[in-house]
Scaffold this motif. Structure first.
Motif, mmCIF file in Angstrom:
data_model
loop_
_atom_site.group_PDB
_atom_site.id
_atom_site.type_symbol
_atom_site.label_atom_id
_atom_site.label_comp_id
_atom_site.label_asym_id
_atom_site.label_seq_id
_atom_site.Cartn_x
_atom_site.Cartn_y
_atom_site.Cartn_z
ATOM 1 N N GLY A 118 74.351 12.752 62.958
ATOM 2 C CA GLY A 118 75.768 12.404 62.963
ATOM 3 C C GLY A 118 76.055 10.927 62.754
ATOM 4 N N LYS A 119 75.019 10.108 62.724
ATOM 5 C CA LYS A 119 75.195 8.690 62.403
ATOM 6 C C LYS A 119 74.002 8.222 61.581
ATOM 7 N N ARG A 120 74.231 7.188 60.792
ATOM 8 C CA ARG A 120 73.204 6.698 59.874
ATOM 9 C C ARG A 120 72.085 5.991 60.640
ATOM 10 N N ALA A 121 70.843 6.314 60.296
ATOM 11 C CA ALA A 121 69.667 5.635 60.837
ATOM 12 C C ALA A 121 68.610 5.591 59.738
ATOM 13 N N ARG A 122 67.913 4.471 59.615
ATOM 14 C CA ARG A 122 66.904 4.308 58.573
ATOM 15 C C ARG A 122 65.699 3.570 59.129
ATOM 16 N N TRP A 123 64.487 4.010 58.733
ATOM 17 C CA TRP A 123 63.282 3.290 59.073
ATOM 18 C C TRP A 123 62.220 3.578 58.031
ATOM 19 N N GLY A 124 61.378 2.586 57.794
ATOM 20 C CA GLY A 124 60.312 2.725 56.805
ATOM 21 C C GLY A 124 60.820 2.832 55.380
ATOM 22 N N VAL A 125 62.117 2.594 55.154
ATOM 23 C CA VAL A 125 62.712 2.735 53.823
ATOM 24 C C VAL A 125 62.773 1.350 53.203
ATOM 25 N N LEU A 126 61.937 1.107 52.183
ATOM 26 C CA LEU A 126 61.840 -0.222 51.554
ATOM 27 C C LEU A 126 62.607 -0.275 50.245
#
Length: 309
Positions: free
Chosen positions: A301-309
């Motif tokens: 329900g909310k934006r989250a990003r990790w490991g995205v280069l």
């Protein structure tokens, strides 16, 4: 036409009421199995199902807590009181094909961390309280047997695709799953193909994780103790083209590495732009000796990003 419209309205009400739910089943009619899961077919064509097929138009199941099933008269009209009284897979049909209403086992059926012999463990909110509405205990569990595990819940996914990867010999198993995740995965396949990328199938490497299974990997560099996988709205996936069960070469450079995972992640970005109601987390993971690169996708329900280069 009036009857079809009224049924569709009732089912849309059902869709609004079950924003926090999960999947199951075999489409054949027949007696209850030993597990207590009823496999029941509607006695006549079931109108109004198109409204429940998601934004992808490819969903083939709706997951219901018993009290929600009891509040929808059209379901009781077609399937009788059992739809609200016992966990089961209830098969309906219209011109678009089979659709499944799946009544869950209530959360209260989990006693001392188990339902029957299947170990589930304790959700974070049972231990320390829910930090927000998104982390409340699920309403219930889909009961999955060896007989209903191949029930289609969308055009490309079945119940078994999302089961926790342990307790292989224990049946029935129990599953938490949310329809918006399945909808998003179907849209992702469409997006990849629209980009001109071959995507024969999307493999779910990890779907639902019971809290007791999730806890095995919690720690530095490992799983989060409040992982979205426990709530049925997250999946780790990769694209499989051909016989090898491994991420495929999506960018056409002759290799399989995180660049291919980035292609998959970029397609998720496009899906979220088009359907902001499906916004969630995206994480890219590198290959190891045990698996190829993959992408975590959720609908928190909310934006989250990790490991995205």
């Amino acid at each position: 036409m009036r009857r079809r419209a009224s049924v569709a309205a009732a089912l849309l009400g059902c869709a609004a009421a079950v924003a926090f739910v999960r999947p199951a089943g075999d489409v054949s009619a027949g007696p209850a199995r030993a597990s207590g899961v009823a496999l029941v077919a509607a006695p006549a064509p079931f109108p109004g199902l198109d409204s429940l097929r998601g934004v992808s138009r490819k969903l083939r199941a709706r997951f219901l807590a018993p009290h929600r099933a009891a509040s929808i008269p059209v379901l009781r009209q077609y399937f009788g009181d059992s739809v609200a009284q016992r966990a089961g897979v209830y098969a309906a049909d219209d011109s678009s094909g089979a659709f499944h209403f799946i009544t869950m086992r209530p959360f209260a059926d989990k006693v001392k961390g188990r339902i029957g012999t299947y170990r589930i463990g304790f959700f974070p909110a049972e231990v320390r309280g829910a930090r927000s509405a998104a982390y409340r205990n699920p309403e219930g569990f889909l009961e999955v047997t060896s007989g209903n595990a191949d029930t289609p819940i969308s055009d490309h996914f079945r119940l078994r695709d999302f089961l926790t990867k342990d307790q292989g010999s224990v049946w029935p198993k129990y599953l938490v799953l949310r329809e918006p995740l399945v909808d998003k995965l179907e849209l992702l396949l469409d997006e990849l193909r629209g980009m001109g990328i071959q995507a024969d199938r999307l493999r779910v490497m990890s779907g639902f994780r019971t809290p007791q299974y999730n806890a095995l990997g919690v720690g530095a560099g490992g799983r989060a103790s409040d992982s979205r996988h426990q709530y049925g709205d997250a999946a780790d996936v990769y694209v499989v083209n051909g016989a090898r069960d491994w991420m495929s070469d999506l960018n056409g450079d002759g290799r399989v590495d995180t660049r291919d995972a980035r292609v998959l992640a970029s397609a998720v970005e496009q899906v979220e732009r088009k359907y902001p109601e499906l916004t969630g987390g995206v994480g890219i993971y590198q290959a190891t000796d045990a698996h190829g690169p993959f992408v975590h996708i959720d609908v928190r329900g909310k934006r989250a990003r990790w490991g995205v280069l």
